[in-house]
Write a protein that holds these residues in place. Structure first.
Motif, PDB file in Angstrom:
ATOM      1  N   ARG A 201      -5.300   6.489  -5.884  1.00 39.24           N
ATOM      2  CA  ARG A 201      -3.997   5.925  -6.488  1.00 39.24           C
ATOM      3  C   ARG A 201      -4.341   4.884  -7.622  1.00 39.24           C
ATOM      4  O   ARG A 201      -4.308   3.726  -7.719  1.00 39.24           O
ATOM      5  N   PRO A 202      -4.614   5.545  -8.917  1.00 41.27           N
ATOM      6  CA  PRO A 202      -4.460   4.531 -10.004  1.00 41.27           C
ATOM      7  C   PRO A 202      -3.533   3.546 -10.196  1.00 41.27           C
ATOM      8  O   PRO A 202      -2.469   3.856 -10.135  1.00 41.27           O
ATOM      9  N   LYS A 203      -3.579   2.490 -10.736  1.00 43.65           N
ATOM     10  CA  LYS A 203      -2.846   1.442 -11.169  1.00 43.65           C
ATOM     11  C   LYS A 203      -2.770   1.473 -12.879  1.00 43.65           C
ATOM     12  O   LYS A 203      -3.721   1.431 -13.375  1.00 43.65           O
ATOM     13  N   ILE A 204      -1.296   1.770 -13.220  1.00 43.09           N
ATOM     14  CA  ILE A 204      -1.492   2.237 -14.888  1.00 43.09           C
ATOM     15  C   ILE A 204      -0.465   1.008 -15.344  1.00 43.09           C
ATOM     16  O   ILE A 204       0.637   0.736 -14.786  1.00 43.09           O
ATOM     17  N   GLY A 205      -1.087   0.446 -16.543  1.00 49.01           N
ATOM     18  CA  GLY A 205      -0.210  -0.345 -17.395  1.00 49.01           C
ATOM     19  C   GLY A 205       0.231   0.180 -18.575  1.00 49.01           C
ATOM     20  O   GLY A 205      -0.745   0.887 -19.212  1.00 49.01           O
ATOM     21  N   VAL A 206       1.584   0.223 -19.029  1.00 50.03           N
ATOM     22  CA  VAL A 206       2.246   0.885 -20.108  1.00 50.03           C
ATOM     23  C   VAL A 206       2.362   0.084 -21.250  1.00 50.03           C
ATOM     24  O   VAL A 206       3.343  -1.170 -20.993  1.00 50.03           O
ATOM     25  N   CYS A 207       1.814  -0.001 -22.342  1.00 48.78           N
ATOM     26  CA  CYS A 207       1.996  -0.807 -23.502  1.00 48.78           C
ATOM     27  C   CYS A 207       3.495  -0.595 -23.950  1.00 48.78           C
ATOM     28  O   CYS A 207       3.970   0.576 -23.924  1.00 48.78           O
ATOM     29  N   GLY A 208       3.898  -1.706 -24.661  1.00 48.12           N
ATOM     30  CA  GLY A 208       5.124  -1.599 -25.456  1.00 48.12           C
ATOM     31  C   GLY A 208       4.848  -1.135 -26.907  1.00 48.12           C
ATOM     32  O   GLY A 208       3.776  -1.055 -27.342  1.00 48.12           O
ATOM     33  N   ILE A 209       5.843  -1.202 -27.637  1.00 47.54           N
ATOM     34  CA  ILE A 209       5.846  -0.646 -29.078  1.00 47.54           C
ATOM     35  C   ILE A 209       5.783  -1.717 -29.987  1.00 47.54           C
ATOM     36  O   ILE A 209       4.901  -2.189 -30.919  1.00 47.54           O
ATOM     37  N   ASN A 210       6.495  -2.864 -29.774  1.00 46.67           N
ATOM     38  CA  ASN A 210       6.903  -4.183 -30.276  1.00 46.67           C
ATOM     39  C   ASN A 210       6.116  -5.380 -30.021  1.00 46.67           C
ATOM     40  O   ASN A 210       5.555  -5.094 -28.802  1.00 46.67           O
ATOM     41  N   PRO A 211       6.087  -6.100 -30.695  1.00 49.48           N
ATOM     42  CA  PRO A 211       5.039  -7.482 -30.326  1.00 49.48           C
ATOM     43  C   PRO A 211       5.747  -8.069 -29.016  1.00 49.48           C
ATOM     44  O   PRO A 211       7.046  -8.093 -28.667  1.00 49.48           O
ATOM     45  N   HIS A 212       5.008  -8.272 -27.997  1.00 44.84           N
ATOM     46  CA  HIS A 212       5.928  -8.908 -26.693  1.00 44.84           C
ATOM     47  C   HIS A 212       6.363  -7.924 -26.148  1.00 44.84           C
ATOM     48  O   HIS A 212       7.450  -8.329 -25.222  1.00 44.84           O
ATOM     49  N   ALA A 213       6.319  -6.659 -26.306  1.00 44.32           N
ATOM     50  CA  ALA A 213       7.100  -5.374 -25.913  1.00 44.32           C
ATOM     51  C   ALA A 213       8.494  -5.654 -26.103  1.00 44.32           C
ATOM     52  O   ALA A 213       9.604  -5.246 -25.475  1.00 44.32           O
ATOM     53  N   GLY A 214       8.696  -6.285 -27.140  1.00 39.65           N
ATOM     54  CA  GLY A 214      10.323  -6.551 -27.747  1.00 39.65           C
ATOM     55  C   GLY A 214      10.958  -7.658 -27.124  1.00 39.65           C
ATOM     56  O   GLY A 214      11.986  -8.222 -27.761  1.00 39.65           O
ATOM     57  N   GLU A 215      10.253  -8.389 -26.139  1.00 38.64           N
ATOM     58  CA  GLU A 215      10.778  -9.642 -25.765  1.00 38.64           C
ATOM     59  C   GLU A 215      12.257  -9.629 -25.551  1.00 38.64           C
ATOM     60  O   GLU A 215      13.150 -10.459 -26.173  1.00 38.64           O
ATOM     61  N   ASN A 216      12.701  -8.839 -24.767  1.00 39.11           N
ATOM     62  CA  ASN A 216      14.254  -8.528 -24.421  1.00 39.11           C
ATOM     63  C   ASN A 216      15.120  -8.371 -25.762  1.00 39.11           C
ATOM     64  O   ASN A 216      16.163  -9.104 -25.550  1.00 39.11           O
ATOM     65  N   GLY A 258      -9.664  -6.091 -14.470  1.00 34.70           N
ATOM     66  CA  GLY A 258      -9.654  -5.322 -13.020  1.00 34.70           C
ATOM     67  C   GLY A 258      -8.078  -5.067 -12.728  1.00 34.70           C
ATOM     68  O   GLY A 258      -7.988  -4.353 -11.561  1.00 34.70           O
ATOM     69  N   ASP A 259      -7.128  -5.702 -13.583  1.00 31.81           N
ATOM     70  CA  ASP A 259      -5.624  -5.684 -12.966  1.00 31.81           C
ATOM     71  C   ASP A 259      -5.092  -4.193 -12.923  1.00 31.81           C
ATOM     72  O   ASP A 259      -4.287  -3.785 -12.231  1.00 31.81           O
ATOM     73  N   TYR A 260      -5.867  -3.455 -14.046  1.00 29.86           N
ATOM     74  CA  TYR A 260      -5.027  -2.106 -14.301  1.00 29.86           C
ATOM     75  C   TYR A 260      -6.424  -1.345 -14.463  1.00 29.86           C
ATOM     76  O   TYR A 260      -7.529  -1.699 -14.934  1.00 29.86           O
ATOM     77  N   ASP A 261      -6.246   0.166 -13.821  1.00 31.10           N
ATOM     78  CA  ASP A 261      -7.132   1.314 -14.007  1.00 31.10           C
ATOM     79  C   ASP A 261      -7.072   1.862 -15.367  1.00 31.10           C
ATOM     80  O   ASP A 261      -8.161   2.450 -15.800  1.00 31.10           O
ATOM     81  N   LEU A 262      -5.735   2.028 -15.716  1.00 26.25           N
ATOM     82  CA  LEU A 262      -5.592   2.592 -16.871  1.00 26.25           C
ATOM     83  C   LEU A 262      -4.477   2.042 -17.994  1.00 26.25           C
ATOM     84  O   LEU A 262      -3.651   1.870 -17.396  1.00 26.25           O
ATOM     85  N   ILE A 263      -4.583   2.098 -19.275  1.00 26.53           N
ATOM     86  CA  ILE A 263      -3.698   1.477 -20.106  1.00 26.53           C
ATOM     87  C   ILE A 263      -3.163   2.758 -20.834  1.00 26.53           C
ATOM     88  O   ILE A 263      -3.989   3.528 -21.300  1.00 26.53           O
ATOM     89  N   VAL A 264      -1.617   2.788 -21.001  1.00 23.14           N
ATOM     90  CA  VAL A 264      -1.255   3.890 -21.859  1.00 23.14           C
ATOM     91  C   VAL A 264      -0.868   3.033 -23.371  1.00 23.14           C
ATOM     92  O   VAL A 264       0.048   2.249 -23.083  1.00 23.14           O
TER      93      VAL A 264
END
Length: 332
Positions: A201-216, A258-264
């Motif tokens: 069960r891999p833990k997956i982190g997904v990047c945003g597009i903008n700086p700070h993932a858009g910061e709301n 080690g927090d995520y197994d895969l980054i998108v």
């Protein structure tokens, strides 16, 4: 059980491909985990061996079944496409055309089950295009050759694994192409690849597009909410351990500890930059979504050092190792 058979393409003959191929095949550890058959040019490989101060027995064979695996021997399926006087370190349509044919032959061997995986040395995109083969790179070429509609590029190192939503297109075009369906399919391919390598069960982190993932909404125009969040929410509802969108500048640090197994990653440089900082000798490129296993070095043809005997074969050794491990994990 015998070790897996791997079709190893020589790449662009004017680049460092022949040298890293020879360097990897002469490394004593390689024969312990795979049986590689080179698709390339025997004379070029002998010259590369000379640059490295080595003298292996480079033997042209008609097919995989004719290969003999013993110390100091390199088996080569040689279609005879390169002239003996091909210059090193220069773009050549002849070398580009030959590199295409090596990949095509390797694809046929893998699709017919004669080898368990493909491992590729680098080709040169300018030379490939000059030969009339208009593909952005190996990833798209192999998708075409295997009849696969959509694939993803994954970079693998000991610390971080990254899969890309978009790759070889301009940044403006990449942002336009990103949409929830593509993000979802990419994450699914990455999760399946991680499970295929043995992670339940891999833990997956997904990047945003903008700086700070858009910061709301502070940066950008709501791209994260529009293009990424729907995919993440849908997959989380299914029970997948996926998180994001995350600020890209911290996502890789978190994965490294080690927090995520895969980054998108959303686009080419967002994923490639952090991986290459870790060292090109550690990186391996894996094409995810093909009906065959394919790994590659994570560096280019390096024309500036081609023919000088100084190219590092570490990434090629690791690419062969991961091809062998993926073959075994998938039940070969």
């Amino acid at each position: 059980m015998s070790t897996p058979l791997i079709a190893l393409t020589m790449g662009d003959g004017a680049g460092v491909g022949p040298e890293v191929v020879i360097g990897a095949l002469l490394a004593p550890e390689t024969s312990a985990f795979c049986r590689p058959v080179v698709i390339g040019d025997a004379r070029r490989l002998r010259k590369a061996a000379g640059f490295l101060g080595a003298s292996p027995e480079v033997v042209a064979v008609d097919g995989v079944a004719d290969a003999v695996f013993e110390p100091g021997r390199v088996n080569v399926i040689d279609p005879g496409l390169l002239p003996d006087d091909l210059p090193w370190g220069q773009v050549s349509p002849v070398a580009g055309g030959a590199a295409y044919e090596y990949v095509r032959l390797a694809s046929e061997l893998a699709m017919s089950g004669q080898v368990q995986a493909i491992c590729t040395a680098p080709l040169n995109k300018e030379a490939l295009h000059a030969a009339g083969h208009l593909y952005p790179g190996h990833t798209e070429l192999l998708a075409h050759l295997t009849g696969t509609e959509e694939v993803s590029m994954m970079l693998s190192t000991a610390k971080v694994k990254v899969i890309h939503v978009t790759t070889h297109i301009g940044l403006i075009d990449a942002v336009a192409r990103i949409e929830p369906g593509l993000v979802e399919r990419t994450i699914r391919r990455g999760e399946a690849a991680m499970r295929g390598s043995g992670l339940v069960r891999p833990k997956i982190g997904v990047c945003g597009i903008n700086p700070h993932a858009g910061e709301n909404g502070l940066f950008g125009y709501g791209e994260e909410e529009e293009k990424i969040v729907p995919a993440v929410e849908r997959l989380r509802a299914e029970g997948m351990d996926v998180h994001g969108p995350l600020p890209a500048d911290t996502a890789f640090f978190l994965a490294g500890r080690g927090d995520y197994d895969l980054i998108v990653a959303m686009y080419h440089d967002q994923g490639h930059g952090p991986v290459k900082i870790l060292g090109l000798e550690a990186g391996v490129n894996i094409t995810v979504g093909l009906p065959v296993i394919r790994t590659s070095v994570d560096h280019g043809t390096a024309f500036d050092i081609a023919g000088k005997g100084v190219a590092d074969a570490g990434s090629m050794i690791e690419a062969l190792r991961q091809a062998a491990e993926l073959s075994s994990a998938q039940g070969w």
